[in-house]
Design an enzyme around this catalytic site. Structure first.
Site, PDB file in Angstrom:
ATOM      1  NE  ARG A 239      80.301  45.608  28.218  1.00 59.48           N
ATOM      2  CZ  ARG A 239      81.078  46.372  27.743  1.00 59.48           C
ATOM      3  NH1 ARG A 239      80.640  47.333  26.920  1.00 59.48           N
ATOM      4  NH2 ARG A 239      82.281  46.130  27.995  1.00 59.48           N
ATOM      5  CD  GLU A 268      76.958  43.535  22.144  1.00 53.94           C
ATOM      6  OE1 GLU A 268      78.339  43.305  21.939  1.00 53.94           O
ATOM      7  OE2 GLU A 268      76.663  44.649  22.532  1.00 53.94           O
ATOM      8  CG  HIS A 287      80.087  46.578  21.505  1.00 50.88           C
ATOM      9  ND1 HIS A 287      79.576  45.608  22.610  1.00 50.88           N
ATOM     10  CD2 HIS A 287      80.766  47.324  22.050  1.00 50.88           C
ATOM     11  CE1 HIS A 287      80.267  46.124  23.690  1.00 50.88           C
ATOM     12  NE2 HIS A 287      80.845  47.192  23.338  1.00 50.88           N
TER      13      HIS A 287
HETATM   14  C1  DGY Z   1      84.771  48.266  26.334  1.00 48.29           C
HETATM   15  O1  DGY Z   1      85.861  48.891  26.226  1.00 48.29           O
HETATM   16  O2  DGY Z   1      84.134  48.309  27.265  1.00 48.29           O
HETATM   17  C2  DGY Z   1      83.857  48.463  24.987  1.00 48.29           C
HETATM   18  O3  DGY Z   1      82.720  48.291  25.168  1.00 48.29           O
HETATM   19  C3  DGY Z   1      84.366  47.212  24.098  1.00 48.29           C
HETATM   20  O4  DGY Z   1      84.042  46.013  24.870  1.00 48.29           O
END
Ligand code: DGY
Length: 322
Positions: A239, A268, A287
């Site tokens: 993250r 984001e 992402h």
């Molecule tokens: C997750 O599954 O956590 C991915 O990063 C998509 O948000």
């Protein structure tokens, strides 16, 4: 009485929505305004026994509007966008989608390692711009990935899948730092458990796979980047919040590290003016960690299964546990 389910984002196919609609009254906001100011959304939330979706931030205040809420089913493995304390205090089941995305997300980590080490995006952009006029020389060389040292911060399922690729596919040596040791992985791969500082100091690639929490926010700060090798490449598939982005920009500017491969950002989506968006020594992805047709379908299937199980009083396959 039929229960009510609120779909608060995209991510479910027509068939998956149909499975919910066979059992529940479905309020579908996948292509409508799922904002607190929309009275239709507020009315649906007030009746909802189940919520399903991805990405949206759910504060305690917003969740408190759902007085009938029994279960939340996230179409993601990460659940940092929910007030987990509120949900557990109120006995609301929180489900997520681990396992089905592990291998695809590990592929994303390797995409970033390979493209940033070999400068593939920067050089492909030059071809696209018609700037390939002579054979490449040292000014275009990258660095090897194979047989280097990979340091993984956060050795969960995804970290382990990255470690296997590194060991079996690329002959890399793997070290890791995690809340707990992973003896089976150490035996399988010869992976070495090290302190966070030692990992930063000795790794050629530093890969962040930790969940975002109060303990990991800004884990990769100026001091962390200063400890890395000048030749290190930093990879983040976790993250954006685990990184102090200003410190990362400074480290790249100063040559404290060689490059970065980033799939995630603090706020984001980022735009082209973001300081990490258009640097030659940064591969920035939007992402895409789990974003393949196969994996997103499997995640959505699991999320629907989870929600149905929770609302029927069965044990869902994937309840989030801290
Ligand atoms: C997750 O599954 O956590 C991915 O990063 C998509 O948000």
């Amino acid at each position: 009485m039929q229960k009510h389910v609120l779909i608060f984002s995209d991510g479910l196919s027509g068939a998956q929505k149909g499975r919910l609609a066979q059992r529940y009254v479905v309020h579908d906001f996948s292509d409508r305004d799922a904002g607190a100011d929309n009275p239709d959304f507020a009315a649906a939330l007030a009746q909802a026994h189940g919520l399903i979706g991805v990405r949206m931030a759910w504060s305690a205040q917003q969740l408190a509007r759902a007085q009938a809420l029994e279960a939340v089913s996230s179409i993601s493995v990460g659940v940092d966008n929910y007030d987990v304390d509120y949900l557990s205090t109120h006995g609301i089941t929180l489900c997520h989608t681990p396992d089905v995305l592990t291998e695809t997300t590990a592929d994303t980590a390797f995409t970033l390692m390979l493209t940033s080490a070999r400068r593939a995006v920067e050089l492909a952009n030059r071809v696209r711009a018609g700037e390939w006029r002579a054979p490449v020389g040292p000014a275009e060389y990258g660095v090897d990935v194979h047989h280097k040292r990979l340091g993984i911060v956060g050795m969960g399922r995804i970290g382990a899948a990255i470690a296997r690729r590194a060991h079996f596919g690329f002959g890399m040596s793997v070290s890791y730092h995690n809340r707990s040791r992973a003896p089976a992985l150490e035996a399988e791969l010869g992976a070495e458990y090290v302190t966070f500082d030692a990992l930063l100091e000795h790794s050629d690639f530093v890969c962040a796979t930790v969940p975002l929490s109060a303990a990991t926010e800004n884990l990769f700060d100026a001091a962390a980047f200063a400890r890395m090798k000048h030749s290190a490449i930093f990879i983040n598939i976790a993250r954006g919040g685990v990184v102090d982005e200003a410190a990362l920009v400074a480290a790249l500017d100063n040559g404290d590290i060689r490059a970065a491969g980033l799939d995630v950002f603090r706020d984001e989506p980022i735009d082209g003016n973001h300081p990490l968006a258009s640097r030659d020594n940064v591969v920035a992805l939007p992402h895409i960690g789990s974003a393949t047709f196969e994996t997103r379908a499997a995640m959505a299937d699991l999320a629907v299964d989870n929600l149905i199980a929770a609302l029927e009083g069965d044990t869902p396959a994937a309840v989030f546990k801290r």
